[in-house]
Scaffold this motif. Structure first.
Motif, short mmCIF file in Angstrom:
data_model
loop_
_atom_site.label_atom_id
_atom_site.label_comp_id
_atom_site.label_asym_id
_atom_site.label_seq_id
_atom_site.Cartn_x
_atom_site.Cartn_y
_atom_site.Cartn_z
N GLY A 29 0.60 -1.26 -0.29
CA GLY A 29 -0.05 -0.28 -0.28
C GLY A 29 1.05 1.38 -0.11
O GLY A 29 0.21 1.83 1.19
N GLU A 30 1.32 1.57 -0.79
CA GLU A 30 2.43 2.25 -1.22
C GLU A 30 2.31 3.60 -2.11
O GLU A 30 1.59 3.66 -3.34
CB GLU A 30 3.98 1.97 -1.69
CG GLU A 30 4.68 3.12 -1.16
CD GLU A 30 5.47 2.77 0.02
OE1 GLU A 30 4.39 2.98 1.36
OE2 GLU A 30 5.30 1.32 0.46
N HIS A 31 2.33 5.15 -1.59
CA HIS A 31 1.96 6.00 -2.81
C HIS A 31 0.02 6.40 -2.25
O HIS A 31 -0.32 6.66 -3.48
CB HIS A 31 2.40 6.30 -3.45
CG HIS A 31 4.00 6.54 -3.11
ND1 HIS A 31 4.60 7.41 -3.16
CD2 HIS A 31 5.00 5.49 -3.56
CE1 HIS A 31 5.77 6.64 -2.70
NE2 HIS A 31 6.16 6.59 -3.06
N PRO A 162 6.03 17.00 1.81
CA PRO A 162 4.12 16.30 1.32
C PRO A 162 4.14 14.76 1.86
O PRO A 162 3.24 14.47 0.73
CB PRO A 162 4.26 16.65 0.24
CG PRO A 162 5.69 15.87 -0.17
CD PRO A 162 6.76 16.67 0.43
N CYS A 163 4.35 14.83 2.90
CA CYS A 163 3.12 12.85 3.02
C CYS A 163 2.26 13.18 3.81
O CYS A 163 2.03 13.62 3.94
CB CYS A 163 4.51 12.49 4.90
SG CYS A 163 4.23 13.19 6.56
N GLN A 223 7.57 15.26 -6.73
CA GLN A 223 6.63 15.40 -8.32
C GLN A 223 6.10 14.72 -8.91
O GLN A 223 4.58 14.86 -8.85
CB GLN A 223 7.95 15.50 -9.60
CG GLN A 223 7.79 15.79 -10.51
CD GLN A 223 7.22 17.13 -11.05
OE1 GLN A 223 7.46 17.96 -11.17
NE2 GLN A 223 6.21 17.12 -12.02
N ARG A 224 5.92 13.51 -7.94
CA ARG A 224 5.56 12.08 -8.08
C ARG A 224 3.42 12.65 -8.06
O ARG A 224 3.18 12.25 -7.99
CB ARG A 224 6.11 11.43 -7.72
CG ARG A 224 7.30 10.45 -8.61
CD ARG A 224 6.76 10.26 -10.12
NE ARG A 224 8.51 9.58 -10.40
CZ ARG A 224 9.48 10.47 -10.36
NH1 ARG A 224 9.77 10.90 -10.14
NH2 ARG A 224 10.26 9.10 -10.90
N ARG A 225 4.04 13.18 -6.78
CA ARG A 225 2.87 13.62 -6.03
C ARG A 225 2.03 14.39 -6.70
O ARG A 225 0.38 14.53 -6.95
CB ARG A 225 2.57 13.99 -4.22
CG ARG A 225 1.37 13.92 -3.66
CD ARG A 225 2.12 14.67 -1.76
NE ARG A 225 0.73 14.82 -1.49
CZ ARG A 225 -0.09 14.92 -0.02
NH1 ARG A 225 1.40 14.41 0.95
NH2 ARG A 225 -0.95 15.18 0.57
N ARG A 226 2.21 15.60 -7.34
CA ARG A 226 1.90 16.49 -8.02
C ARG A 226 1.28 16.18 -8.94
O ARG A 226 0.61 16.18 -9.52
CB ARG A 226 2.69 17.69 -8.59
CG ARG A 226 3.29 18.84 -7.03
CD ARG A 226 4.17 19.76 -7.80
NE ARG A 226 5.40 19.21 -8.01
CZ ARG A 226 6.64 19.38 -7.72
NH1 ARG A 226 6.24 18.98 -6.29
NH2 ARG A 226 7.28 19.17 -8.16
N GLU A 227 1.82 15.18 -10.05
CA GLU A 227 1.46 14.80 -10.75
C GLU A 227 0.43 13.11 -11.17
O GLU A 227 -0.75 13.35 -11.22
CB GLU A 227 2.25 13.79 -11.35
CG GLU A 227 3.54 14.42 -12.15
CD GLU A 227 4.99 13.01 -12.66
OE1 GLU A 227 5.95 14.10 -12.97
OE2 GLU A 227 4.69 12.27 -11.79
#
Length: 405
Positions: A29-31, A162-163, A223-227
């Motif tokens: 259960g990642e990200h 941004p965790c 960056q991954r979180r923004r996408e």
């Protein structure tokens, strides 16, 4: 009804001098934890220890026994983050102050053995241990969800990382001998025993690649979180879903033309990962180690290919692990871009497995990997209760049934 004031949310308890919080490893259960999804972590027997005492100099002092550094400030201090270990503790202080808590001057020492930058949540462990110590120092208490959320805010707002909520919640609420299935949208959770069926003969082995990652606002993680959030917004506008936690692959594919290729892949990872977590919870309930391992390995492939948060060294560790006798599955754990793998294997194979992994990794990269055979440890609240320290109120959170998750 008038808004609840900060002072009304706390109760008075005798002050205490110590607090402890574990690290954590995420089984699967990642990200998913910042988009209303599901996670399945467990606490592990590394820990951060915090000692706190009243200070006669009128100052707040944060001291690291590990780094032999101190940060001293007056109670009125509003300085920005310093960019080091102290930010995690100071951030927690700031959030308590925002709730109207004004601690008396103190000297707080942080020590511990959670590996840094390895994906085992050393930062959240510091935050939770600090929160527990400051609550004791001020004679206040908060329920589990509020402790976890306060520590998450400390990292988001003060540290600018941004965790999601998984690390802080698992470290606060975990129970020895169990993994914790958490719905991050409403913070309902279910404790799953680690000793049912075939799982009773298994252990979890953490392998540290020794490749450090940095989860900061300017990192690839951010960056991954923004996408991911850009894709989530498209799904909200098109289908009215609250978040990716209730979106489907079919809905995602219907929106493919309205989002970037990167957002499509990030969202596909999260949506399919939520499905894998549900299946993993069923496998754990049935004691099906084989199926749980398969899901872990599939989750790694999704992190590697869709979320693109793995690195060559970690991929090598996973590929090598699944070829070893007795290994049911392996995957990257934590934010990614280095850090640790988590491996599920037969207990009797642990010594041979760790020796083989270390040798192969040394021969390939010239790096000596760290390996840890882990049991599911107690969270910070359970540790405090065992030690006889009553620092939280309402420590039970409504446990969601599996069919509600």
């Amino acid at each position: 009804m008038e808004p609840e004031q900060p002072a009304q949310r706390f109760g008075a308890h005798p002050a205490a001098l110590t607090a402890s919080a574990p690290g954590r490893v995420n089984l699967i259960g990642e990200h998913t934890d910042y988009t209303g999804g599901l996670v399945l972590p467990m606490a592990i027997p590394f820990q951060t220890n915090v000692e706190i005492a009243h200070a006669a100099d009128g100052m707040y002092t944060f001291h690291s026994a590990q780094f032999q550094e101190s940060r001293v400030m007056p109670p009125s201090d509003q300085s920005p983050a310093a960019g080091n270990w102290s930010d995690y503790s100071v951030g927690v202080l700031r959030e308590l102050q925002a709730l109207g808590v004004r601690p008396e001057p103190f000297y707080l020492t942080v020590d511990g053995n959670v590996p840094l930058g390895s994906g085992l949540s050393s930062s959240a462990s510091i935050e939770v241990a600090t929160a527990m110590a400051l609550l004791q120092h001020t004679g206040k208490h908060l329920p589990i969800p509020e402790i976890a959320l306060l520590c998450q805010r400390a990292e988001n707002v003060y540290v600018h990382s941004p965790c999601g909520i998984m690390d802080q919640f698992a470290i606060t609420a975990a129970t020895a001998g169990h993994a914790l299935l958490l719905n991050t949208r409403d913070l309902t959770y279910q404790l799953l025993p680690m000793n049912t069926g075939e799982l009773a003969g298994c252990v979890v082995v953490v392998v540290n690649s020794m490749v450090r990652h940095t989860v900061t606002a300017g990192s690839e993680y951010a960056q991954r979180r923004r996408e991911l959030e850009a894709g989530q917004q498209v799904l909200r506008e098109r289908f009215g879903v609250r978040d990716l936690g209730e979106a489907t692959v079919e809905q995602l594919l219907a929106c493919a033309g309205a989002m970037s290729a990167e957002s499509l892949k990030r969202c596909r990872h999260v949506i399919t990962e939520n499905g894998r977590v549900r299946e993993a919870a069923e496998a754990m309930t049935a004691g099906d180690a084989k199926r749980l391992g398969e899901l872990m390995t599939a989750a790694h492939a999704s992190e590697r290919d869709d979320f693109e948060c793995s690195v060559e060294e970690v991929d090598f560790l996973v590929d090598t692990a699944v070829q070893q006798a007795g290994c049911f599955g392996a995957r990257l754990t934590g934010g990614g871009f280095g850090g640790c793998t988590v491996n599920l294997l037969l207990a009797g194979e642990a010594d041979r497995f760790t020796a083989a992994i270390r040798q192969a990794y040394q021969e390939r990269y010239g790096i000596t990997a760290q390996t840890f055979v882990c049991e599911a440890a107690a969270g910070a609240v359970e540790r405090a209760a065992t030690a006889g320290s009553d620092v939280t109120a309402g420590t039970d959170v409504a446990a969601g049934r599996a069919d509600q998750l």
